[in-house]
Design an enzyme around this catalytic site. Sequence first.
Site, PDB file in Angstrom:
ATOM      1  N   CYS A  31       0.814  -1.233   0.000  1.00 10.71           N
ATOM      2  CA  CYS A  31       0.000   0.000   0.000  1.00 10.71           C
ATOM      3  C   CYS A  31       0.840   1.272   0.000  1.00 10.71           C
ATOM      4  CB  CYS A  31      -0.943  -0.002   1.188  1.00 10.71           C
ATOM      5  SG  CYS A  31      -2.161  -1.319   1.068  1.00 10.71           S
TER       6      CYS A  31
ATOM      7  N   HIS B  91      -3.355   7.133   3.129  1.00 13.02           N
ATOM      8  CA  HIS B  91      -3.805   5.907   2.468  1.00 13.02           C
ATOM      9  C   HIS B  91      -5.190   5.562   2.997  1.00 13.02           C
ATOM     10  CE1 HIS B  91      -4.046   1.890   0.996  1.00 13.02           C
ATOM     11  NE2 HIS B  91      -3.858   1.321   2.171  1.00 13.02           N
TER      12      HIS B  91
ATOM     13  N   ASN C 231     -10.492   0.267  -0.177  1.00 21.24           N
ATOM     14  CA  ASN C 231      -9.023   0.297  -0.208  1.00 21.24           C
ATOM     15  C   ASN C 231      -8.552  -0.227  -1.564  1.00 21.24           C
ATOM     16  OD1 ASN C 231      -6.288  -0.116   0.104  1.00 21.24           O
ATOM     17  ND2 ASN C 231      -6.440  -1.144   2.086  1.00 21.24           N
TER      18      ASN C 231
HETATM   19  O1  UT7 Z   1      -4.051  -1.314   3.327  1.00 23.59           O
HETATM   20  C1  UT7 Z   1      -3.159  -2.131   4.009  1.00 23.59           C
HETATM   21  C2  UT7 Z   1      -3.251  -1.937   5.446  1.00 23.59           C
HETATM   22  N1  UT7 Z   1      -4.484  -2.498   5.969  1.00 23.59           N
HETATM   23  C3  UT7 Z   1      -5.121  -1.891   6.940  1.00 23.59           C
HETATM   24  O2  UT7 Z   1      -4.725  -0.834   7.371  1.00 23.59           O
HETATM   25  C4  UT7 Z   1      -6.330  -2.609   7.550  1.00 23.59           C
HETATM   26  C5  UT7 Z   1      -6.298  -2.458   9.031  1.00 23.59           C
HETATM   27  N2  UT7 Z   1      -7.358  -3.200   9.728  1.00 23.59           N
HETATM   28  C6  UT7 Z   1      -8.649  -2.832   9.648  1.00 23.59           C
HETATM   29  O3  UT7 Z   1      -9.030  -1.936   8.937  1.00 23.59           O
HETATM   30  C7  UT7 Z   1      -9.607  -3.549  10.580  1.00 23.59           C
HETATM   31  O4  UT7 Z   1      -8.899  -4.320  11.504  1.00 23.59           O
HETATM   32  C8  UT7 Z   1     -10.625  -4.463   9.827  1.00 23.59           C
HETATM   33  C9  UT7 Z   1     -11.607  -3.608   9.063  1.00 23.59           C
HETATM   34  C10 UT7 Z   1      -9.895  -5.424   8.919  1.00 23.59           C
HETATM   35  C11 UT7 Z   1     -11.431  -5.264  10.848  1.00 23.59           C
HETATM   36  O5  UT7 Z   1     -12.054  -4.393  11.789  1.00 23.59           O
HETATM   37  P1  UT7 Z   1     -11.897  -4.611  13.346  1.00 23.59           P
HETATM   38  O6  UT7 Z   1     -12.680  -3.563  13.993  1.00 23.59           O
HETATM   39  O7  UT7 Z   1     -10.427  -4.670  13.658  1.00 23.59           O
HETATM   40  O8  UT7 Z   1     -12.603  -5.978  13.562  1.00 23.59           O
HETATM   41  P2  UT7 Z   1     -12.000  -7.294  14.240  1.00 23.59           P
HETATM   42  O9  UT7 Z   1     -11.089  -7.998  13.318  1.00 23.59           O
HETATM   43  O10 UT7 Z   1     -11.515  -6.962  15.608  1.00 23.59           O
HETATM   44  O11 UT7 Z   1     -13.311  -8.158  14.392  1.00 23.59           O
HETATM   45  C12 UT7 Z   1     -14.352  -7.772  15.301  1.00 23.59           C
HETATM   46  C13 UT7 Z   1     -15.530  -8.708  15.092  1.00 23.59           C
HETATM   47  C14 UT7 Z   1     -15.136 -10.179  15.077  1.00 23.59           C
HETATM   48  O12 UT7 Z   1     -16.166 -10.930  15.664  1.00 23.59           O
HETATM   49  P3  UT7 Z   1     -16.045 -11.418  17.180  1.00 23.59           P
HETATM   50  O13 UT7 Z   1     -14.809 -12.277  17.247  1.00 23.59           O
HETATM   51  O14 UT7 Z   1     -15.924 -10.167  18.011  1.00 23.59           O
HETATM   52  O15 UT7 Z   1     -17.318 -12.164  17.396  1.00 23.59           O
HETATM   53  C15 UT7 Z   1     -15.072 -10.508  13.618  1.00 23.59           C
HETATM   54  O16 UT7 Z   1     -15.291 -11.863  13.357  1.00 23.59           O
HETATM   55  O17 UT7 Z   1     -16.133  -8.444  13.835  1.00 23.59           O
HETATM   56  C16 UT7 Z   1     -16.200  -9.665  13.076  1.00 23.59           C
HETATM   57  N3  UT7 Z   1     -16.083  -9.338  11.669  1.00 23.59           N
HETATM   58  C17 UT7 Z   1     -17.162  -9.027  10.923  1.00 23.59           C
HETATM   59  N4  UT7 Z   1     -18.468  -8.947  11.203  1.00 23.59           N
HETATM   60  C18 UT7 Z   1     -19.309  -8.596  10.217  1.00 23.59           C
HETATM   61  C19 UT7 Z   1     -14.977  -9.282  10.915  1.00 23.59           C
HETATM   62  N5  UT7 Z   1     -15.298  -8.912   9.657  1.00 23.59           N
HETATM   63  C20 UT7 Z   1     -16.649  -8.762   9.637  1.00 23.59           C
HETATM   64  C21 UT7 Z   1     -17.567  -8.396   8.637  1.00 23.59           C
HETATM   65  N6  UT7 Z   1     -18.875  -8.317   8.961  1.00 23.59           N
HETATM   66  N7  UT7 Z   1     -17.194  -8.099   7.381  1.00 23.59           N
END
Ligand code: UT7
Length: 329
Positions: free
Chosen positions: A116, A256, A286
Amino acid sequence: MTEIKAAITAINGYLPDYILTNQELEKMVDTTDEWISTRTGIKERRILKGEGLATSDMGTEAVRGLLEKRGISPDEIDLLVCSTVTPDMKFPATANLISHKAGIKNAFSYDMNAACSGFIYALVAAANYVESGKYKKVVVVGADKMSSIVDYTDRQTCVIFGDAACAVLLEPTTEDVGVIDHKFETDGAGHIHLHMKAGGSLKPPTHETIDAREHYVYQEGQAVFKFAVTKMADVSLSLLRQNQLSPDDITWLVPHQANMRIIEATGRRMGVPAEKVMVNIQKYGNTTNATIPLCLWDYENQLKKGDNIILTAFGGGFTWGAIWLKWAI
Ligand code: UT7
């Protein structure tokens, strides 16, 4: 001797027609518009559909429009650099294919891969050629067909990414505008959090790697999130300090576009108010190498000559960095 700087003299983006909405994703994986909107800020993203269409096709459209906008012929281009993580083929470089398709015949071309952060790394590499005095017209393309490496059964990643390309033209100037300074950093230890498991020399493709779905983006979202917020803000502040600038001197911050919460947190950590932070993640998601130039392209009408712009990126590698740019047109 008068110092030559490299200035962006034209910018042009390409967005595929197909719009993949959160509502459509709700039908594909266990997710909701509400989750995607509040956790990422994304409402929709573009997807390149069509047999035989690849990253180079989006890059070529961006470059064709760029040359037309600047009113120059493909023959005048000296160099084309493409930053991408989704090259049409492992080799040759997608930049070669873009040059070929856009009718650029008097240039050499190559790809850069810094995930990225690729576009900002490529911009500085290209600027150095211009600053040398030897190259007069250099094109930098940031392009990715992320849909080709996203697993549409994995809700953690498939809601985030989109396809797009954007190209800029760099030309020499002796005015006090253009690419002024930069600060880049990498930490390969971060590769464990964001990578593609198979398909490289470490793990060439086999039936097993395909069955294990290892040819897609693997991302540990939370780990990447934490690094992204601190690194983009801190490297940008460090760049400001090394140039005796304060956040008040910034006209625009262009982060970004990976997650709306990361964008907002970066602005807050830097002390830059939200109205100075470029955001278009809601429309495109993204797009990896295209996010930063697409922001500049979207906000082009609001930019004025001499505006102090900080471009900052964070991505796989880990790679991160910031550029101080003075708008030239
Ligand atoms: O461009 C390269 C660099 N990349 C980035 O900068 C990405 C950085 N990371 C992020 O943007 C975020 O971490 C994500 C958008 C990928 C995920 O968001 P988050 O707030 O960190 O969610 P999480 O991974 O902590 O997951 C929280 C909950 C989980 O469920 P439980 O374990 O709490 O029951 C996930 O399974 O949300 C769940 N979850 C979803 N639920 C509905 C994960 N993805 C989804 C989804 N829809 N699409």
